[in-house]
Design an enzyme around this catalytic site. Structure first.
Site, PDB file in Angstrom:
ATOM      1  N   HIS A 156       0.836  -1.221   0.000  1.00 26.05           N
ATOM      2  CA  HIS A 156       0.000   0.000   0.000  1.00 26.05           C
ATOM      3  C   HIS A 156       0.864   1.262   0.000  1.00 26.05           C
ATOM      4  CE1 HIS A 156      -3.182  -2.817   1.283  1.00 26.05           C
ATOM      5  NE2 HIS A 156      -2.261  -3.279   2.115  1.00 26.05           N
ATOM      6  N   SER A 277      15.232  22.132 -15.738  1.00 32.21           N
ATOM      7  CA  SER A 277      14.058  22.969 -15.946  1.00 32.21           C
ATOM      8  C   SER A 277      14.502  24.286 -16.561  1.00 32.21           C
ATOM      9  CB  SER A 277      13.373  23.215 -14.603  1.00 32.21           C
ATOM     10  OG  SER A 277      12.629  24.409 -14.649  1.00 32.21           O
ATOM     11  N   LYS A 283      16.508  22.164 -10.533  1.00 31.56           N
ATOM     12  CA  LYS A 283      15.820  20.917 -10.871  1.00 31.56           C
ATOM     13  C   LYS A 283      16.652  19.930 -11.676  1.00 31.56           C
ATOM     14  CE  LYS A 283      11.362  20.831 -10.845  1.00 31.56           C
ATOM     15  NZ  LYS A 283      10.434  19.970 -10.216  1.00 31.56           N
ATOM     16  N   GLU A 290       9.689   9.090 -16.711  1.00 28.68           N
ATOM     17  CA  GLU A 290       8.319   9.567 -16.942  1.00 28.68           C
ATOM     18  C   GLU A 290       7.850   9.268 -18.355  1.00 28.68           C
ATOM     19  OE1 GLU A 290       8.293  13.245 -13.710  1.00 28.68           O
ATOM     20  OE2 GLU A 290       8.686  13.670 -15.798  1.00 28.68           O
TER      21      GLU A 290
END
Ligand code: ARG
Length: 465
Positions: A156, A277, A283, A290
Site C-alpha cells: 500500500h 528545468s 531541478k 516519466e
C-alpha cells in the site's frame, strides 16, 4: 501514380482516394522482407519449372540490385508508388525489362504482404528478446552488487518490512524473464509461411510451398490459404506481449520516479539520463522514467487498435488489414527505445545506501520481527501481535523507534522481553533471518542469483530453440 492493376480501369483514381488507399508511406519499411520473399518465390518457381533458371537469375539479380541501390541512396522510395510491392515490381521491370513481369506469377499481394509483415515481426521478436536479455543481465549484476543494500519493502506504499535492493530488483528480473518466455512462445506459433496462398484460394501453378517455407526458415507452410492471408493473431499476441513489457517498465519507472523524489532521495539519476528545468535552476528531473511510463499508453493503443480492426472481419483479406502496420511499427520502436534507455538509466543510477537503510529502520518495519521474537519466547502469535501493536502506539506517543525502548519499558509490556530483543529486531537480523527461497536473506538471494545466472548462460537464442 503507377498502379499494378490499371488494366480494368478507364478513369484515374481520385487524388485523395489514391492517397487514402496508399501504404507506401509506412510499408516502405518492409523493403528487405519484400525482396527476400520475392527471391524465395522465384527460386521456387524455377525449381518447379514455372520459370527458366536464366529468368530466375535475372530477377534475383534485379532484386538484389534494387536492395543495394536503396541502401546506398541511389534509388529512393517515393510516394509515386502505391505500396512497397508496386515499388519493387515497377523498379524491377524498369531495370531488367520484360522478364521482370514474371515475378508475380502465382502470387497475390495478399499472401505477399502477409509474408512481409510476418518476416518483419519475426525478426523484431528476436531483437526484442535480445534487448530483454541485456536488461536482465544489467539487473543481475546490480543484484549481485546490492545483496546487503537495505531498504524498506512496501505494501500500500506504506513501509512494511525491511528488504534489500537485490531482492527488490529481483522482482523485476522475474517479470522480464517471463516477457522473454512470451517472445519464445509467440515465435513458435507464428513461424509458418503464408506465401503460396495466393489471393485466398491458392493457385493453379504447381508451387512447392514446403520449399519456400524452408528457404525462409519457417517451420512449414500455413495450412489454410484463407487463414494464411487474413491471420493477424501473431500481431495481437506480439502487441500484447509488448504491452506487458511496457506495463513492467512503467511500474519500474514509477518506482524510480518515487525513489528520485526529494522526499525519498533513494537514488540519483546520472546527468546523462536526466534533464533540467527552463525556469528552476535547481531541478534535475526523471524525464526518461516519466516518458517510459507515459509511452505505455501508445503501446496499449496499438494493441487495442489491431484488436478492434480485426473484430468482425469476414474471410479472407480485407483492406482494413492494412491498418495493422503503423501501430505495430510504432509499438516496436517504442518498446525498443524504452528498454534501451531505461536499462542504461537504471544501470548508471546511484543508490544512496545510507538513506535507504535509514528509511528501512523507520516506520516500525521490524514490528513483525518483534512479534516473532515473542513467539520464540512462547507467546502465541495473536497475543504477540497485540502486544507489539501496543508497543507501536507507545512508541508513536514517545516519538521513539522500537529498538530505542529501554528494557524496563519493554518488560512493562510483557515479561517475555529480554536483552536479546535488541539483536533480534536489528535491521540486519530482520533481513538476514528471511531465508526461505525467494526471500531477501543473503544466502537465499545468492541461490536465486546462481539459478538465474545459469538460466542466462544456458540461453540458446530464439532461432536455435
Ligand atoms: N497494402 C496492402 C496491405 O498492407 C497490401 C495488400 C493489398 N491487397 C489488396 N488486395 N489490395 O494490406
Amino acid at each position: 501514380m503507377a498502379q499494378l492493376w490499371g488494366g480494368r480501369f478507364t478513369r484515374e483514381t481520385d487524388r485523395l482516394a489514391y492517397r487514402f488507399n496508399a501504404s507506401i508511406g509506412f510499408d516502405k519499411r518492409l523493403l528487405q522482407q519484400d525482396i527476400e520473399g520475392s527471391i524465395a518465390h522465384v527460386t521456387m518457381l524455377a525449381k518447379q519449372g514455372i520459370l527458366l533458371i536464366g529468368e530466375k537469375d535475372r530477377i534475383v539479380e534485379g532484386l538484389t540490385g534494387i536492395r543495394e541501390d536503396v541502401a546506398c541512396g541511389r534509388l529512393q522510395i517515393t510516394e509515386e508508388y502505391e505500396d512497397i510491392h508496386s515499388f519493387v515490381e515497377a523498379n524491377l521491370i524498369a531495370r531488367i525489362g520484360e522478364v521482370g513481369k514474371k515475378l508475380h506469377t502465382g502470387r497475390s499481394r495478399n499472401d505477399q504482404v502477409a509474408l512481409d509483415m510476418r518476416l518483419y515481426v519475426r525478426q523484431e521478436i528476436v531483437e526484442t528478446d535480445g534487448l530483454l536479455k541485456g536488461f536482465l543481465e544489467m539487473l543481475l549484476s546490480l543484484m549481485e552488487e546490492h545483496l546487503e543494500t537495505y531498504m524498506p519493502g512496501f505494501t500500500h506504499l506504506q513501509k512494511a518490512q525491511p528488504t534489500t535492493l537485490a531482492h527488490h530488483l529481483g522482482a523485476y528480473f522475474e517479470m522480464f524473464k517471463r516477457d522473454r518466455l512470451r517472445m519464445r512462445d509467440i515465435f513458435k506459433r507464428m513461424n509458418f509461411c503464408p506465401l503460396g496462398s495466393g489471393a485466398l484460394a491458392g493457385t493453379t501453378y504447381p508451387l512447392d510451398r514446403d520449399y519456400t517455407a524452408a528457404l525462409m526458415g519457417f517451420e512449414g507452410p500455413a495450412l489454410n490459404s484463407m487463414d494464411a492471408v487474413s491471420d493477424r493473431d501473431y500481431l495481437i499476441e506480439f502487441l500484447s506481449a509488448l504491452s506487458t513489457v511496457m506495463m513492467h517498465l512503467s511500474r519500474f519507472a514509477e518506482e524510480v520516479i518515487v525513489w528520485n523524489s526529494n522526499e525519498y532521495g533513494f537514488v540519483e539519476i546520472d546527468d546523462t539520463y536526466s534533464t533540467g528545468s527552463s525556469i528552476m535552476p535547481q531541478k534535475k528531473n526523471p524525464d526518461i522514467a516519466e516518458l517510459v511510463r507515459g509511452k505505455t499508453g501508445r503501446v496499449y493503443g496499438a494493441l487495442m487498435g489491431i484488436l478492434t480492426t480485426m473484430k468482425g472481419l469476414p474471410l479472407a483479406y480485407n483492406k482494413d488489414m492494412q491498418e495493422d502496420k503503423e501501430g505495430t511499427f510504432d509499438a516496436i520502436d517504442t518498446v525498443k527505445d524504452c528498454l534501451t534507455l531505461f536499462g542504461a538509466m537504471v544501470g548508471t543510477m546511484k543508490f544512496r545506501k545510507d538513506v535507504m537503510a535509514r528509511s528501512a529502520m523507520e516506520g516500525f518495519t521490524n514490528a513483525t520481527d518483534a512479534a516473532d521474537y515473542l513467539v520464540g519466547k512462547g507467546v502465541p502469535f495473536r497475543d504477540a501481535h497485540g502486544i507489539i501493536g501496543q508497543m507501536v502506539l507507545y512508541c508513536i506517543a514517545q516519538n521513539k523507534s522500537i529498538e530505542e525502548l529501554t528494557l524496563s519499558e519493554l518488560t512493562s509490556l510483557s515479561s517475555a522481553f529480554g536483552e536479546d530483543f535488541y539483536g533480534a529486531v536489528s535491521l540486519k537480523t530482520c533481513v538476514e533471518k528471511r531465508l526461505t527461497t525467494g526471500a531477501p536473506g543473503v544466502s537465499a538471494m545468492q541461490e536465486v542469483i546462481e539459478r538465474n545466472r545459469k538460466y542466462i548462460s544456458q540461453d540458446q537464442g530464439i532461432f536455435e530453440n
